[in-house]
Every structure is written in structure tokens, then in C-alpha cells.
Scaffold this motif. Structure first.
Motif, PDB file in Angstrom:
ATOM      1  N   UNK A   1       0.821  -1.221   0.000  1.00  0.00           N
ATOM      2  CA  UNK A   1       0.000   0.000   0.000  1.00  0.00           C
ATOM      3  C   UNK A   1       0.841   1.250   0.000  1.00  0.00           C
ATOM      4  N   UNK A   2       0.347   2.299  -0.656  1.00  0.00           N
ATOM      5  CA  UNK A   2       1.077   3.574  -0.716  1.00  0.00           C
ATOM      6  C   UNK A   2       0.814   4.354   0.563  1.00  0.00           C
ATOM      7  N   UNK A   3       1.818   4.591   1.354  1.00  0.00           N
ATOM      8  CA  UNK A   3       1.534   5.471   2.494  1.00  0.00           C
ATOM      9  C   UNK A   3       2.689   6.400   2.863  1.00  0.00           C
ATOM     10  N   UNK A   4       3.628   6.568   1.914  1.00  0.00           N
ATOM     11  CA  UNK A   4       4.599   7.643   2.099  1.00  0.00           C
ATOM     12  C   UNK A   4       4.085   8.856   1.349  1.00  0.00           C
ATOM     13  N   UNK A   5       4.480  10.059   1.788  1.00  0.00           N
ATOM     14  CA  UNK A   5       4.057  11.258   1.078  1.00  0.00           C
ATOM     15  C   UNK A   5       5.249  11.921   0.423  1.00  0.00           C
TER      16      UNK A   5
END
Lengths: 212, 212
Positions: free
Chosen positions: B56-60
């Protein structure tokens, strides 16, 4: 330098290939496919072909790899075709256990000296090797041309021991103390970590067996 | 099942990320970039971003990762957010040493029982845990809901012990015996191998220092 291109991940897999290839030699098997190695070692055959190609093409399509040649090549790349003396620091339970692996070390690699800070242990032996005081560390490493080190001291002592080893000219350290050792010098450090392996294993727990 | 897509290599790196992130939490650091993690852990930042994106993408972009959130996420993925009991078989030097790591095991993971085949050791304790005979293995694993195992017996005994553990329902094995354990059952086996780590280290020996 050609070898600089080999990634650390490949370097970590090469000994695993080597171990299986030596097993094949014992079984008098002379040719092996990447499919077969992949099946036995639970690795992707394409990954194996890519790994082995990173130091030159020497598998033959439809025939596979020559086991003897591959063994020789991997041993050369890993620099296992020469004598390598290893020092162990920390003669506790773990130090004892690892010294007992000495019989399983292949390819001219041997624990040549053991050190401990505890005066009570000095003069006693592990696997035929006398335990020496830390004061003799630098001199022993220099005179006996010791190049790799294993650290099995308690966590609070590990960094200091590593600093001593690095100052004495050690080129690679396998650290079993449950703490990450750091250095700004050009020395390779592997932090062996029992807890990490257990945490990775937990990933594979079967969710269907959860009691919730 | 979404997690089936996470490769074994990623699963092996997640505990390394986790260990460093826990260190950052202790330092009261709340945000971290893949560049920073990469620098500290000697990994490619792009590899880190790819690893973390695989669940899942969860870095900004431009901000980085939220440390607390990432810790929680990795612990969940590794299934470390639940109690996991571990059994250790083989109360020799290595078994002793690893039991002493118990204090360093985090995230509800604990060595809960220790077994040995030697009658002389029965009833003695390691780190507060009584050594039990192998005859009690299956029952203890079942009644105490033990799911992972560590094998620290001598090489000739390792496969048989593994077979017993697997028959008793163990889901993952960390094997320290210097022999590869095999199974045709759906059990994850890590063969921890001290010699492999040393062989990988040899790769990094400085050729300029060779005495030839």
C-alpha cells in the motif's frame, strides 16, 4: 573492478548456491539446471540465472550449468579459494557454539583465535583454541594475518570491541550481539539478528489458525 | 490474499526497517524519508520505497513516512501485533545463548518452552524456563498454542526434531543446525547458517591486502 557490480543480495545468495552445488558434487551429479536449483532452494529460476550471469555467462541453454565449474567460479568470486583466518571475540555460550561450527567451515576458513575480557576464562580452551586477553587482540590479528571477525560479546560491549577490531585492521565483521554496530571506516559489517529472522517467520503464520 | 504478493526478500527486510523505525520512535523522530533510511541501513532508497509500496502507498512525496504509522503497519503485516509463543529444542551452548536473547525479543514474541533429549538436563532451567523431555513436545505445543520453533540441536538430530515439530503443528522453524532441513509440508523453514554469512563476508576482503 568487475566485482563491484555484484549486489549485496547476490553475494548473500552465492553461499547458498555453493552449499547446494557441493552437495551435488558429493552425489556425483555433474550438470544442473536453474529450474532444479530453484525448486530445491525455493528461489525463482530466472533470479538464479540472473544472479549467476552477473559474473559472466557460463550456463548452457537446454543443458544447464557444469557443477564443478560453477563451484570453482563461486569459490573464486567469494574469495574462498585462499586461506582466511577468523577471530572470535566473546567466549560465552554463543562463542562456544560458534567455535563448534569450526568443523563445518569449509574452503580454508577457520577460527584461528578466541578472545574474552573475563580473566577467569584466560588460558582455558574452546575446541582446542586457547582463550586470549583482549590486550593481545591487535598483535594477534597482525601477526597471524587475521582478516575477518565474529563478535559474540554482550550488547553493551559490542561497539567497543568492533572499534578495536577495525583499528587492528579487520576487514569484515559478523556481529551476533543484539545491537547494530556502526563504523565510518571501509569495513563490511553484518549484524546477524536472531530476532529479525523470527519476525520474518511470523509473517508466514497461518491466519486460519488464529484463536481470536 | 493480498499478502501473498510480498516477496520473501521483502519479508526479510521488513524486520530491519522495523528495528530502525523503533529506534527513531525512541529518539522522538516522527517523520522519515526513504533517503534517510537508505543511508543508515545501506540500502537503495528506491528499493525501500518499492518494498514499502508493496503493501500500500503510504509515504508522502516530499514529506516522507510517518514513523508511528509505518511501525504499526509493519508490525501488522509481520503478524507481530499478537502473542506468538516459540519453542526451542536443544539446550546446548547455542540454545542457552538464544534463550538469553529472550529479553530482546519484542512484540509479544517469547520463547515459552525448551526441550532437550539429554536426561541429565531435565528439570534444570535456562533463563527461568524448565527444560522438558522431547516426549512432551507435541502436548506442550498443542496446549500452549506454540506456533514457531527454533532448532539448536546437533546436525544429525535436526531433521528428526523438525519432523516432530511439524507433526505437532509448528508453522515456522528457524534452524541453526548446520544442515538444511527439508519438508514437503506447508511449513516455512529458515536455515540460519553461520558459515554462509562468513562466506559472504569474504567477498568483501580487500584484494590489495592479499599476501601472495
Amino acid at each position: 573492478m568487475k566485482q563491484a557490480k555484484i549486489s549485496e543480495a547476490v553475494v548473500k545468495r552465492l553461499p547458498i548456491y555453493l552449499r547446494y552445488l557441493l552437495h551435488m558434487q558429493q552425489m556425483q551429479i555433474h550438470t544442473v539446471s536453474s529450474q532444479h536449483i530453484g525448486k530445491v532452494l525455493d528461489l525463482n529460476p530466472a533470479q538464479i540465472r540472473k544472479d549467476l550471469a552477473s559474473f559472466g555467462e557460463f550456463g548452457k541453454k537446454g543443458i544447464g550449468y557444469d557443477v564443478d565449474y560453477l563451484v570453482e567460479k563461486i569459490r573464486h568470486i567469494l574469495k574462498l579459494d585462499r586461506e582466511i583466518a577468523v577471530v572470535l571475540v566473546g567466549a560465552g555460550h554463543l562463542g562456544h557454539a560458534i567455535s563448534n561450527y569450526n568443523a563445518y567451515l569449509k574452503d580454508n576458513m577457520r577460527i584461528a583465535a578466541i578472545f574474552d575480557a573475563d580473566p577467569a576464562k584466560l588460558g582455558t580452551q574452546i575446541a582446542g583454541i586457547a582463550i586470549q586477553p583482549l590486550e593481545e587482540l591487535s598483535e594477534t590479528i597482525a601477526t597471524r594475518n587475521i582478516r575477518l571477525a565474529i563478535i559474540t560479546v554482550p550488547a553493551p560491549a559490542a561497539q567497543k570491541v568492533a572499534d578495536q577490531l577495525i583499528a587492528a585492521g579487520i576487514e569484515g565483521i559478523l556481529n551476533f550481539a543484539p545491537i547494530s554496530i556502526r563504523t565510518d571506516r571501509d569495513v563490511k559489517i553484518y549484524n546477524a539478528d536472531v530476532t529479525s529472522s523470527l519476525q520474518s517467520l511470523a509473517f508466514y503464520l497461518n491466519e486460519k489458525k488464529e484463536i481470536t
